[in-house]
Design a protein around this motif. Structure first.
Motif, PDB file in Angstrom:
ATOM      1  N   GLN A 268       0.788  -1.216   0.016  1.00  0.00           N
ATOM      2  CA  GLN A 268      -0.008  -0.134   0.116  1.00  0.00           C
ATOM      3  C   GLN A 268       0.844   1.295  -0.021  1.00  0.00           C
ATOM      4  OE1 GLN A 268      -2.798   0.270   3.315  1.00  0.00           O
ATOM      5  NE2 GLN A 268      -3.452   2.159   2.655  1.00  0.00           N
ATOM      6  N   ASP A 269       1.827   1.423   0.879  1.00  0.00           N
ATOM      7  CA  ASP A 269       2.632   2.521   1.046  1.00  0.00           C
ATOM      8  C   ASP A 269       3.760   2.735  -0.161  1.00  0.00           C
ATOM      9  OD1 ASP A 269       1.148   3.707   3.160  1.00  0.00           O
ATOM     10  OD2 ASP A 269       2.142   2.623   4.416  1.00  0.00           O
ATOM     11  N   GLU A 327       2.991  -1.648   6.385  1.00  0.00           N
ATOM     12  CA  GLU A 327       1.669  -1.173   6.505  1.00  0.00           C
ATOM     13  C   GLU A 327       1.448  -1.582   8.388  1.00  0.00           C
ATOM     14  OE1 GLU A 327      -1.328  -2.801   3.864  1.00  0.00           O
ATOM     15  OE2 GLU A 327       0.603  -2.943   2.449  1.00  0.00           O
ATOM     16  N   SER A 619      -2.610   7.056  -7.139  1.00  0.00           N
ATOM     17  CA  SER A 619      -2.354   5.557  -6.885  1.00  0.00           C
ATOM     18  C   SER A 619      -1.587   5.458  -5.515  1.00  0.00           C
ATOM     19  CB  SER A 619      -1.538   4.768  -7.801  1.00  0.00           C
ATOM     20  OG  SER A 619      -0.346   5.259  -8.212  1.00  0.00           O
ATOM     21  N   SER A 620      -1.226   6.579  -4.848  1.00  0.00           N
ATOM     22  CA  SER A 620      -0.602   6.519  -3.645  1.00  0.00           C
ATOM     23  C   SER A 620      -1.332   6.570  -2.379  1.00  0.00           C
ATOM     24  CB  SER A 620       0.334   7.619  -3.771  1.00  0.00           C
ATOM     25  OG  SER A 620       0.891   7.868  -2.358  1.00  0.00           O
ATOM     26  N   SER A 621      -0.862   5.968  -1.283  1.00  0.00           N
ATOM     27  CA  SER A 621      -1.493   6.160  -0.030  1.00  0.00           C
ATOM     28  C   SER A 621      -1.398   7.498   0.601  1.00  0.00           C
ATOM     29  CB  SER A 621      -0.738   5.227   1.015  1.00  0.00           C
ATOM     30  OG  SER A 621       0.390   5.440   1.394  1.00  0.00           O
ATOM     31  N   ARG A 623       1.346   8.641   1.648  1.00  0.00           N
ATOM     32  CA  ARG A 623       2.393   8.633   2.772  1.00  0.00           C
ATOM     33  C   ARG A 623       3.725   8.075   2.054  1.00  0.00           C
ATOM     34  NH1 ARG A 623      -1.887   6.118   5.101  1.00  0.00           N
ATOM     35  NH2 ARG A 623      -0.981   4.096   4.706  1.00  0.00           N
ATOM     36  N   ALA A 627       5.259   9.301  -2.442  1.00  0.00           N
ATOM     37  CA  ALA A 627       3.746   9.762  -2.548  1.00  0.00           C
ATOM     38  C   ALA A 627       3.600  10.663  -3.881  1.00  0.00           C
ATOM     39  CB  ALA A 627       3.249  10.680  -1.442  1.00  0.00           C
ATOM     40  N   THR A 649       3.737  -0.322  -7.602  1.00  0.00           N
ATOM     41  CA  THR A 649       2.522  -0.053  -7.650  1.00  0.00           C
ATOM     42  C   THR A 649       2.097   0.613  -8.993  1.00  0.00           C
ATOM     43  OG1 THR A 649       2.658   1.587  -6.167  1.00  0.00           O
ATOM     44  CG2 THR A 649       1.809  -0.208  -5.120  1.00  0.00           C
TER      45      THR A 649
END
Length: 790
Positions: A268-269, A327, A619-621, A623, A627, A649
Motif C-alpha cells: 500500500q505505501d 503497513e 495511486s498512492s496512499s 505517505r 507519494a 504499484t
C-alpha cells in the motif's frame, strides 16, 4: 521497404499517456494470465501416426492436459484411486474392480482406460462430458497404438540428466560452420525447409548490436564493419560489442526481470528502497564474465561462503528484491512467511524452470512435486534473519539484515558501484542466517498459521534427491545441489533462456515451465548438447552468447515466404531469422542513442524521466517519499531504460504498454503484444519527440549547407543502419515538404511542436525548417522497422 505508420496531428499530448497507464496495468495482468502465443500444439503439423509412439513426446502431453487433474500426482484430487502419471498406478488393478486394469500393455481391448475413452455411453466416458476436454480421434489413435506397442512409460524428459547426443550426419546442403547449425539444419531439412540466405551486412550489424548491447551500432562501428571485407570482420565485431560496458547492461536487463527488481517496496505505501547497488553488481558480473554457477551461488548464498566479502554479501540482495510491507496492523509472521515463499518461487522458476508455486497449497496437479517437497525447498529460505514487519512507512530504504556501502568500499572492493560522487552511505537489504534452525512445517492450504507436518530442507526426488551427507542443509548446500552435474535442469534452463533472448523463442517455448504442462523441446538433442557444452566449458556465459550469434542460423535474413507462413509461422524450424519487436527499454535506448542524447553512465541510482502528471498521486496512499512523482532533470533524463525508476504499484506506464515486466514476481520471458496504445506512446512520448528535435538540430548545425534530402538520408541510416531506398526517400521528402508548408503557414504550431523536452532549443534555426525535419525524424522513429529487430 519500410512500413509507414499513420501520423496523428501535431497537437501532441503527453497527458494522454496518463489515461493509458491504468489500461496498461490491466493489459499486463491479463497477458500474465493468458497462455503463451509462442507455443505450438504440434511440431509436424500433420496427423500421421508415428511408427513408434513415444510416451514423453506423444502420450504424456495428452494425459497431462486431459487426465492428470483427476488422475495425476495430486493425492487430494485423485479420483477412484487411479493414477495415470506412473506405470505402477496405470498397470495396477482398479480399486473398485480388482479384475480390471486401466492399462494392459499390448492389449487396448481390455485396457479399461482405453475402453472408457472410446465408449458411446456418455455416463461413463472419460474425460467426463462436463469437463469439456474431449479427445480427438488422432489422440485416441495415438493412445491405442501406444498401448499396442507395450504402453512404455518414461521419466519426464526434463528430469533426466542430459546425455551427449550423436551429431547429425552432414547434409548435402553446405551450410553453417558449427555444431548448432548441424542440429538446426538436420531438423529443418527433414521438415521440408532450406535455410534463408545470410542477411546483408547492414541488417546483421544492427541485429547483433541490439542483441549484445541493447543499442544500435555507433557510426564509427558501422563504418568500420561495413568497410571491413575480411572473413574475420563479423567475429571482430562480436568481440568488440561484448567488450563494451553496454553488454553488461543488456544482459542485466533480463536478470532484473528474473530477480523482480524494483526501486520501491510495493504494497500500500510502496516507499523507496535502495537495491540499486545490487543492480550495479549484476552489470559488473556480466561484464567481467563471472561463471554462471558462481553468479547464482553468490546470489543464493554469498553470506554463507567462508569469510564472505562485501561483494558476496551484496550479491545476496537478489533474495531481498521481493515486496516488503510497511503497513501498520499486519501480522509479522504472515509477511515473513510470504517473503520466504517468494524466494522459493523465484528460485524454482528463474533458476530451475519449474512451477513449484503450484504445490504451495496442495500437491502439484501435473508434476511429481508434493506439498512436502515445496516446503522442503522453502525450508532453505526459512532461516533468514529478516522480519515480516520492521517498521512503518519512512522506516528506511533497506531492511534487516542490511549491508552498508561506504565511500571506502566504493574506492576498494565495491569499485563498480556508481555513487555519483556522493559521500553519503548507501544501505542495501541482503541475506543473513540465524544461528539456530527455525522449524519448517507444511502449511495447510498454504496458510501461514496452519502448520502441519514438520519438514527439513529437501528438493524434489523427481529432479534430484538432496543428499544431506554431501551438502549442508542451507542455501549454500542448495546452490551446490543446483550446480551438481547430476542436476538435469539448471544448465538446460539457462541456455534455453539465452536462446529465447537471442532468437525470440526458446528451444522449449514455455521458458518458465519445463514440467509436464510445459512445451516439449523443438530440438531436444540440440538443447542437451548446449547444456552439456555450457557445463563442460565452465558455465561461461560470454562464450555461450558468442556461440549463438556466430551461427549461420542467427545470421539468416528475416525474409519470409508463403511456405514459412503456412507451414511454420512460429519459426520452430529456424529456416529464417525472426522479426521481433524490441523490448520496452531498448526502444527508449535506441531513440536516445541515435539522437545523441544518451547518457552512457554505467550504474548508479534509478532516475525519474518524463511521466504524465498525477498518476503516482492517484495511486498512492499519500505517505512516504514516493507519494508524489518528482521528475529528474539534466543528464539524468537521458539515461538508459535499465535505470528508469520502477515503482511496484505503478511501473513506468509507457514501458508497460510495450510489455515490460511489472516486476511484481519473477518473469523469465516477456510477452509481446501489438496494440494501438504502443503507437500512441511513440507519437506522444516527450522523450521520443525531444530526441527527434535534438537530432534534427544536430543534423542542421553539423552541415548547414546540405539539403533536407541529405539530412533525411543521414537520419535514416543512423536509425536503421542501412541506406533508404529511392521510394522511401521519395515518401520522406514528400512528407518534409508537406510539413514545412504546414509550419510555414502556422508558425504557432511550429513553436508548440518544438517546445517539448528540457534540452535547449536552438533559436538560430528557422522554426518551420527545424519543425519539418523534426517531423520526418519522428516519423522514422515511428517506423515498424525501427521498433523491430529483423
Amino acid at each position: 521497404m519500410m512500413t509507414r505508420r499513420s501520423f496523428f496531428s501535431k497537437n501532441n499530448s503527453w497527458v494522454i499517456i496518463s489515461v493509458l497507464g491504468s489500461l496498461a496495468i490491466i493489459v499486463s495482468l491479463l497477458t500474465m494470465c493468458s497462455p503463451s502465443s509462442e507455443t505450438s500444439t504440434s511440431s509436424s503439423g500433420t496427423n500421421v501416426l508415428p511408427k513408434f509412439v513415444d510416451y514423453n513426446y506423444h502420450i504424456k502431453p495428452i494425459l497431462s492436459d486431459k487426465c492428470f487433474a483427476c488422475h495425476g500426482p495430486d493425492n487430494n484430487t485423485r479420483e477412484g484411486g487411479l493414477r495415470l502419471d506412473t506405470k505402477e498406478g496405470a498397470y495396477k488393478a482398479l480399486s473398485e474392480s480388482p479384475d480390471k486394469h486401466a492399462i494392459v500393455p499390448g492389449k487396448p481391448h481390455i485396457s479399461e482406460a482405453f475402453l472408457r475413452i472410446t465408449t458411446k455411453d456418455e455416463s461413463i466416458r472419460m474425460p467426463p462430458i462436463a469437463a469439456n476436454l474431449p479427445l480427438t480421434n488422432f489422440e485416441i489413435e495415438l493412445i491405442e497404438q501406444w498401448i499396442k506397442q507395450g504402453a512404455v512409460y518414461k521419466p519426464h524428459w526434463a528430469f533426466t540428466v542430459p546425455v551427449k547426443p550423436e551429431m547429425p550426419q552432414t547434409n548435402e546442403i553446405k551450410w553453417g560452420n558449427s555444431e548448432i547449425d548441424r542440429f538446426i539444419l538436420d531438423k529443418m531439412v527433414k521438415a521440408g525447409f532450406k535455410p534463408n540466405p545470410e542477411a546483408d551486412k547492414n541488417r546483421l550489424l544492427r541485429r547483433v548490436s541490439l542483441d549484445l548491447t541493447g543499442l544500435p551500432p555507433e557510426e564509427k562501428v558501422m563504418e568500420r564493419f561495413l568497410n571491413d571485407k575480411s572473413n574475420k570482420a563479423y567475429d571482430r565485431l562480436i568481440d568488440d560489442l561484448m567488450a563494451s560496458k553496454a553488454y553488461g547492461e543488456q544482459m542485466a536487463l533480463h536478470w532484473m526481470d528474473v530477480a523482480r527488481y524494483a526501486d520501491s517496496y510495493g504494497y500500500q505505501d510502496d516507499d523507496i528502497r535502495t537495491q540499486w547497488p545490487w543492480r550495479d553488481w549484476v552489470i559488473h558480473a556480466f561484464n567481467k564474465n563471472m561463471p554462471y554457477d558462481q553468479f547464482v551461488t553468490w546470489q543464493l548464498a554469498g553470506d554463507l561462503l567462508p569469510n564472505p566479502s562485501k561483494e558476496q554479501l551484496l550479491a545476496t540482495a537478489f533474495n531481498r528484491n521481493h515486496k516488503i510491507t510497511e503497513e501498520g496492523g499486519v501480522v509479522d509472521e504472515e509477511y515473513r512467511v510470504a517473503y520466504g515463499l517468494d524466494k522459493t518461487n523465484t528460485y524454482a522458476k528463474g533458476i530451475l524452470g519449474i512451477t513449484m508455486e503450484c504445490a504451495q497449497c496442495h500437491d502439484h496437479k501435473y508434476d511429481p512435486f508434493t506439498q512436502k517437497n515445496y516446503y522442503g525447498m522453502y525450508a532453505f529460505f526459512n532461516n533468514s534473519l529478516e522480519k515480516g514487519l520492521e517498521g512503518l512507512v519512512n522506516s528506511g530504504p533497506s531492511k534487516t539484515p542490511r549491508l552498508t556501502v561506504t565511500k571506502e568500499d566504493v574506492k576498494g572492493i565495491l569499485n563498480f558501484i556508481n555513487k555519483l560522487d556522493d559521500d553519503a552511505e548507501v544501505s542495501v537489504s541482503v541475506m543473513g542466517e540465524r544461528d539456530t534452525v527455525r522449524p519448517t512445517y507444511v502449511l495447510d492450504r498454504g496458510v501461514y498459521d496452519a502448520p502441519g507436518e514438520r519438514v527439513y530442507p529437501q528438493t524434489p526426488e523427481a529432479i534430484l534427491p538432496f543428499d544431506s551427507k554431501k551438502y549442508v542443509s542451507n542455501r549454500l548446500g542448495l546452490a551446490q545441489w543446483t550446480f551438481s552435474d547430476r542436476n538435469p535442469l539448471t544448465s538446460r534452463v539457462f541456455v534455453n533462456q539465452m536462446w529465447a533472448m537471442i532468437f525470440g523463442r526458446g528451444l522449449v517455448a514455455s521458458v518458465a515451465d519445463f514440467g509436464n504442462q510445459g512445451d516439449l523441446p523443438s530440438h531436444p538433442e540440440l538443447l542437451d548438447w548446449l547444456a552439456l557444452d555450457f557445463q563442460k566449458n565452465g558455465w561461461n556465459v560470454k562464450r555461450l552468447i558468442k556461440q549463438l550469434v556466430s551461427t549461420a542460423t542467427y545470421k539468416q535474413s528475416s525474409q519470409i515466404t508463403a511456405k514459412h507462413l503456412e507451414k511454420d509461422p512460429d519459426n520452430i524450424y529456424l529456416a529464417r531469422a525472426k522479426r521481433l519487436r524490441l523490448p520496452a527499454q531498448m526502444i527508449r535506448d535506441q531513440v536516445l542513442a541515435t539522437s545523441g542524447l544518451l547518457n552512457k553512465t554505467i550504474g548508479g541510482p534509478s532516475i525519474k524521466p518524463y511521466q504524465p502528471d498525477g498518476i503516482w498521486e492517484v495511486s498512492s496512499s499519500g505517505r512516504g517519499t514516493l507519494a508524489q512523482y518528482v521528475q529528474d532533470h539534466g543528464k539524468d533524463l537521458y539515461r538508459r531504460g535499465l535505470y528508469v525508476f520502477f515503482k511496484l504499484t505503478l511501473p513506468p506506464p509507457n514501458m508497460l504498454i510495450f510489455d515490460a515486466s511489472n516486476r511484481d514476481a519473477c518473469q523469465v520471458q516477456r510477452t509481446r503484444t501489438n496494440t494501438p496504445l504502443q503507437a500512441l506512446v511513440m507519437m506522444n512520448d516527450p522523450a521520443v519527440l525531444e530526441a527527434a528535435r535534438v537530432y534534427s538540430t544536430h543534423l542542421i548545425n553539423s552541415a548547414p549547407n546540405k539539403t533536407q534530402s541529405d539530412y533525411i538520408k543521414t537520419a535514416f541510416k543512423r536509425v536503421l543502419c542501412r541506406d533508404a531506398t529511392e521510394n522511401e526517400l521519395k515518401l520522406l521528402n514528400q512528407y518534409y515538404s508537406e510539413e514545412i508548408d504546414r509550419f510555414s503557414k502556422r508558425k504557432d504550431a511550429a513553436k508548440a511542436f518544438l517546445r517539448v523536452g528540457e534540452a535547449p532549443l536552438d533559436d538560430r534555426i528557422p522554426k518551420e525548417k527545424l519543425a519539418a525535419l523534426m517531423s520526418v525524424v519522428h516519423a522514422i522513429y515511428n517506423l515498424e522497422e525501427t521498433l523491430t529487430k529483423g
